[in-house]
Design an enzyme around this catalytic site. Structure first.
Site, PDB file in Angstrom:
ATOM      1  CE  LYS A  11      -2.323  -0.324   6.169  1.00 55.88           C
ATOM      2  NZ  LYS A  11      -2.590   0.598   7.258  1.00 55.88           N
ATOM      3  CD  GLU A  97       0.890   1.417   8.037  1.00 59.14           C
ATOM      4  OE1 GLU A  97       1.162   0.532   7.213  1.00 59.14           O
ATOM      5  OE2 GLU A  97      -0.281   1.637   8.430  1.00 59.14           O
ATOM      6  CD  GLU A 167      -3.790   5.782   3.293  1.00 63.74           C
ATOM      7  OE1 GLU A 167      -4.688   4.951   3.155  1.00 63.74           O
ATOM      8  OE2 GLU A 167      -2.629   5.478   3.586  1.00 63.74           O
ATOM      9  N   GLY A 173      -6.102   2.644  10.703  1.00 62.70           N
ATOM     10  CA  GLY A 173      -6.099   1.489  11.605  1.00 62.70           C
ATOM     11  C   GLY A 173      -6.649   1.781  12.988  1.00 62.70           C
TER      12      GLY A 173
HETATM   13  P1  13P Z   1      -7.111   1.130   7.502  1.00 62.68           P
HETATM   14  O1  13P Z   1      -8.176   1.052   6.435  1.00 62.68           O
HETATM   15  O2  13P Z   1      -6.838  -0.172   8.164  1.00 62.68           O
HETATM   16  O3  13P Z   1      -7.364   2.263   8.442  1.00 62.68           O
HETATM   17  O4  13P Z   1      -5.740   1.489   6.732  1.00 62.68           O
HETATM   18  C1  13P Z   1      -5.731   2.542   5.824  1.00 62.68           C
HETATM   19  C2  13P Z   1      -4.434   2.513   5.118  1.00 62.68           C
HETATM   20  O5  13P Z   1      -3.396   2.766   5.707  1.00 62.68           O
HETATM   21  C3  13P Z   1      -4.444   2.163   3.694  1.00 62.68           C
HETATM   22  O6  13P Z   1      -3.214   2.428   3.097  1.00 62.68           O
END
Ligand code: 13P
Length: 249
Positions: A11, A97, A167, A173
């Site tokens: 990210k 996102e 996801e 997150g």
């Molecule tokens: P997290 O592993 O921080 O939950 O994020 C997952 C993600 O969005 C991977 O693209």
């Protein structure tokens, strides 16, 4: 037999110093990763740095988004050719996102998947439902809509070169991971959707899980029949944690 794939999505978290520490750390432990293909998806300014550090290694490089156009007046955007210029072979497309914060619709995402494929990049095509969609029993309808938008654009054959990442948005997150059963059920459903179009392609398409995957839960998730690896956010920012997930595959 599908190969396990573990991809890190950094990210918007990087500096020259942290990228150096992280990639050097991953490279030091990569020889202990026996089964998984390992990918890191960096922010554009750091693709060059990762390319240089990872040269001649088993570490694969990806970007986090692309513009569908080849070049031109698109301030701030990056094209498939730019991504490939830095040795990257993968690109995340349709991350939740980008869907929620930058208005990426199923149509936009499908066009980006097509642009990636047309330019020989492998898209890590992300899908997943919001919490309210799961709670109202709409998970399957949402992933069906998301998958079908891409099948309609590029055809089922194109899934030979697509990595799907499921996801659930409520797990990203948050520290709340889908249970192995919840994840497996949705993965099996996604595979059945692909199988409605082509049974063989459904069997070979990698479907990764993403959403608070960490060293403590990775093994159990990846052991599920239809979970072929992970797309890792937070836990991909520490070499030790990321490698431990890579070894779980
Ligand atoms: P997290 O592993 O921080 O939950 O994020 C997952 C993600 O969005 C991977 O693209």
């Amino acid at each position: 037999m599908r190969q396990t794939i573990v991809a890190g999505n950094w990210k918007m978290n990087a500096s020259k110093e942290t990228v150096n520490t992280l990639v050097v750390g991953i490279l030091e432990g990569l020889h202990n990763v026996k089964n998984a293909k390992v990918i890191v998806c960096a922010s554009s300014p750091y693709l060059s740095q990762v390319e240089a550090l990872a040269v001649h290694s088993q570490l694969n490089l990806g970007a986090q988004d692309l513009n569908v156009n080849a070049s031109g007046a698109f301030t701030g955007e990056i094209s498939a050719d730019m991504i490939k210029d830095f040795g990257a072979e993968y690109v995340i497309v349709g991350h939740s996102e980008r869907r929620s914060l930058y208005g990426e619709t199923d149509e936009i995402v499908a066009n980006k998947v097509k642009a990636a494929l047309d330019n020989d990049l492998t898209p890590l095509f992300c899908i997943g439902e919001l919490l309210e969609e799961r709670e109202s029993g709409n998970t399957e309808a949402v992933v069906t809509r998301q998958i079908n938008a891409v099948i309609a654009k590029v055809g089922i054959e194109a899934f030979k070169n697509i990595i799907v990442a499921y996801e659930p948005v409520w797990a990203i997150g948050t520290g709340v991971t889908a249970t192995p059963q919840q994840a497996q059920d949705t993965h099996a459903f996604i595979r059945s959707l692909l199988a409605e179009n082509d049974a063989d392609i459904a069997q070979t398409t990698p479907i990764l899980y993403g959403g608070s995957m960490n060293p403590a839960n990775a093994e159990e998730l990846i052991a599920c029949e239809d979970i072929d690896g992970g797309l890792i956010g937070g836990a991909s920012l520490k070499a030790e944690d990321f490698l431990s997930i890579c070894k779980a595959g």
